[in-house]
Design an enzyme around this catalytic site. Structure first.
Site, PDB file in Angstrom:
ATOM      1  N   ASP A 268      10.844  -1.384 -37.959  1.00  0.00           N
ATOM      2  CA  ASP A 268      11.133  -2.445 -38.924  1.00  0.00           C
ATOM      3  C   ASP A 268      11.085  -1.921 -40.358  1.00  0.00           C
ATOM      4  O   ASP A 268      11.863  -2.363 -41.205  1.00  0.00           O
ATOM      5  CB  ASP A 268      10.158  -3.611 -38.752  1.00  0.00           C
ATOM      6  CG  ASP A 268      10.678  -4.652 -37.761  1.00  0.00           C
ATOM      7  OD1 ASP A 268      11.902  -4.706 -37.560  1.00  0.00           O
ATOM      8  OD2 ASP A 268       9.864  -5.393 -37.186  1.00  0.00           O
TER       9      ASP A 268
ATOM     10  N   GLU B 176       5.000  -2.478 -42.009  1.00  0.00           N
ATOM     11  CA  GLU B 176       6.402  -2.448 -41.579  1.00  0.00           C
ATOM     12  C   GLU B 176       7.323  -3.160 -42.562  1.00  0.00           C
ATOM     13  O   GLU B 176       8.487  -3.407 -42.261  1.00  0.00           O
ATOM     14  CB  GLU B 176       6.546  -3.046 -40.170  1.00  0.00           C
ATOM     15  CG  GLU B 176       5.877  -4.375 -39.981  1.00  0.00           C
ATOM     16  CD  GLU B 176       5.819  -4.811 -38.529  1.00  0.00           C
ATOM     17  OE1 GLU B 176       6.608  -4.300 -37.712  1.00  0.00           O
ATOM     18  OE2 GLU B 176       4.966  -5.660 -38.208  1.00  0.00           O
TER      19      GLU B 176
ATOM     20  N   CYS C 234       3.125   3.822 -35.049  1.00  0.00           N
ATOM     21  CA  CYS C 234       3.397   3.319 -33.703  1.00  0.00           C
ATOM     22  C   CYS C 234       4.885   3.072 -33.469  1.00  0.00           C
ATOM     23  O   CYS C 234       5.270   2.636 -32.392  1.00  0.00           O
ATOM     24  CB  CYS C 234       2.604   2.047 -33.414  1.00  0.00           C
ATOM     25  SG  CYS C 234       3.080   0.634 -34.425  1.00  0.00           S
TER      26      CYS C 234
ATOM     27  N   HIS D 257       0.824  -1.204   0.000  1.00  0.00           N
ATOM     28  CA  HIS D 257       0.000   0.000   0.000  1.00  0.00           C
ATOM     29  C   HIS D 257       0.864   1.262   0.000  1.00  0.00           C
ATOM     30  O   HIS D 257       0.495   2.285  -0.569  1.00  0.00           O
ATOM     31  CB  HIS D 257      -0.931   0.005   1.214  1.00  0.00           C
ATOM     32  CG  HIS D 257      -2.089  -0.917   1.070  1.00  0.00           C
ATOM     33  ND1 HIS D 257      -2.781  -1.057  -0.113  1.00  0.00           N
ATOM     34  CD2 HIS D 257      -2.692  -1.739   1.949  1.00  0.00           C
ATOM     35  CE1 HIS D 257      -3.759  -1.926   0.062  1.00  0.00           C
ATOM     36  NE2 HIS D 257      -3.723  -2.354   1.301  1.00  0.00           N
TER      37      HIS D 257
END
Length: 537
Positions: A451, A427, A498, A188
């Protein structure tokens, strides 16, 4: 200068004086009592008073650290009210004719040992909670006031461990960081540290004589640096200033749209590798998740993850994102990501070998297991699925056939699923060249620039000797990205990026001009890119 390593449970840089906290030991003695029922009544009264204290702590935590942090004290109240816990105390008083303080101490030891022996990491941490509520109950029984922790001045709190109540009672404006010798990521205290937005380290084997010394907490590397020399201190002061600027940026841009001054809106999503990254997604105000690397589920296990194991993770992410888009990339292993139990053969050129969608399309059982988990999770949020290493339209058509088989199986079994957008990663140069045809088959493209650059330039990005030849801004790469955007839109698909180039601020304006619809980047890059886009004319 001394360096001590540990595990970071919240990132950031803190510089300040160390305040070494040593807990005051509460001595509990065994006393014989004559009136058992009176002693039980005294224990029950103390439980009621302790419960009132916990309610006040809950209210204080709710104001200062929000509902998630305050929930700790609801857990403590439930543990205090637990019938087994209370019956154990009363039974020890009755059978041994001992004082309530001693009965609570023995119960605390027994229950904390029980939790500590459990395999589940979360349940292990409840051992510390039992100790915490029991110590509080003993102080009430002993009429002993707990001393407030002195956090005068901006300090780095260093302790063996900290209970949640100790953490909440500190003056948050004066605490720069927490460093503990024990504890875990599930404790916690770690949760509260993250909620309070201060860097925190656990598992640090520091030396005891460091009280009052100047120190740096590096919440990125997981280091406590005591009495840093001038150069190191200057370096971290610069880093701390940069982090402060990021935090300022966060406050200014949080909740604002990612839109250019001319009104062009860009979806700004985050790339993540697992559930542990969700906090950073929320903190940096991403509009969704543009790349969830599902292979982490496979990399972290010694055998294939089951459908249910995958479903629980995907569902958790979808529910946490509460309707925001979550795009999950199907299994992308091979090349530099090898998994022993897959039994992949050694390859001379693994980057161009048996990997990603090629494995899925030849080992349909693995692929279907993942797709079933993904579609089941889609009933709980806004999920999209994208497929890596695509080189042809025929691959996409075969994928869609398998997807339909999975949907039919779920339907026949009465299992619900939602609407799912399907996309492919662009890619490979082959995917770029047939992108107009691919766009007619899918809902979206996500350009994997890492890539794509590697394959276009014929350069192994893992080979350091080729760094001087590697040019991510090569005109061929940028022309390919432009071509994909144009072809995607022509075929009715939206287009995002991305790969690493998505976070390259030198190219943000150019991507906007190209007409890119979405950028998916590391969570920490979200706000600088949002600022760049909002400044775009």
């Amino acid at each position: 200068m001394k360096r001590f390593s540990g595990k970071a449970v919240f990132h950031g840089i803190a510089i300040g004086k160390i305040q070494r906290l040593k807990k005051k030991e509460t001595n509990v003695f065994r006393n014989h009592i004559e009136d058992v029922e009176q002693e039980i009544a005294r224990a029950e009264k103390a439980v009621t008073e302790t419960e009132e204290q916990l309610k006040k702590l809950y209210d204080k935590a709710l104001r200062e650290v929000g509902e998630s942090g305050a929930a700790i004290f609801e857990v403590h109240q439930m543990m205090l009210q637990d019938q087994d816990y209370q019956e154990s105390i009363q039974n020890i008083i009755r059978t041994q004719q001992v004082n309530a303080e001693y009965a609570v101490a023995i119960t605390a030891d027994n229950f904390s040992d029980m939790f500590a022996q459990m395999e589940d990491a979360y349940m292990k941490e409840r051992a510390a909670d039992v100790k915490d509520i029991s110590e509080r109950l003993i102080r009430v029984l002993s009429a002993e006031e707990k001393e407030d922790l002195d956090t005068e001045g901006a300090t780095i709190i260093v302790a063996d461990d900290l209970s949640p109540s100790e953490t909440v009672q500190m003056d948050k404006s004066k605490v720069k960081s927490f460093v503990t010798r024990y504890g875990s990521s599930n404790s916690h205290t770690a949760i509260l540290a993250r909620t309070m937005n201060v860097p925190a380290l656990i598992g640090v084997a520091y030396e005891d004589d460091i009280d009052g010394m100047t120190a740096v907490v590096d919440g990125f590397k997981g280091e406590l640096i005591v009495e840093p020399d001038a150069d190191v201190l200057a370096e971290y002061e610069k880093k701390a200033a940069e982090e402060a600027e990021k935090q300022k940026l966060l406050q200014e841009l949080k909740g604002k749209e990612t839109v250019t001054q001319s009104g062009k809106q860009i979806r700004l999503y985050a790339n993540i590798g697992g559930i542990s990254d969700l906090q950073a997604v929320m903190q940096n105000d991403a509009a969704g998740i543009g790349l969830f690397r599902s292979e982490f589920l496979y990399l972290e296990k010694d055998d294939y993850p089951t459908e249910d194991e995958q479903f629980k993770v995907y569902r958790s992410v979808a529910e946490t994102m509460a309707g925001k888009k979550v795009i999950i990339r199907t299994l992308d292993i091979g090349a530099d990501k090898q998994i022993g139990y897959f039994g992949l053969d050694k390859e001379d050129n693994p980057a161009m070998g048996y990997r990603a969608i090629r494995i899925c399309l030849t080992r349909i059982d693995i692929f279907k297991t993942q797709l079933r988990a993904l579609y089941r999770a889609s009933a709980y949020g806004n999920i999209g699925i994208m497929f890596p290493m695509i080189i042809s339209v025929n691959e996409v058509k075969r994928i869609k056939e398998i997807v339909e088989e999975v949907k039919q199986e779920l339907k026949e079994n009465g299992i619900a699923y939602g609407e799912v957008e399907l996309g492919v990663m662009i890619e490979t140069p082959a995917a770029v060249m047939v992108s107009e045809e691919l766009a007619k088959e899918v809902d979206f493209f996500s350009i994997g620039t890492n890539d794509l650059t590697q394959y276009t330039l014929a350069i192994d990005r893992q080979n350091a000797k080729l760094d001087d030849f590697y040019d991510a801004h090569h005109p061929a790469i940028l022309r390919m990205i432009r071509m994909v955007v144009e072809n995607g839109h022509k075929g009715g698909a939206w287009v995002g990026i991305c790969g690493e180039l998505g976070a390259d601020l030198e190219l943000t304006d150019e991507f906007v001009e190209m007409g890119i619809d979405e950028l998916s980047v590391s969570p920490s890059c979200i706000l600088p890119i949002r600022k760049k886009i909002r400044d775009h004319q």
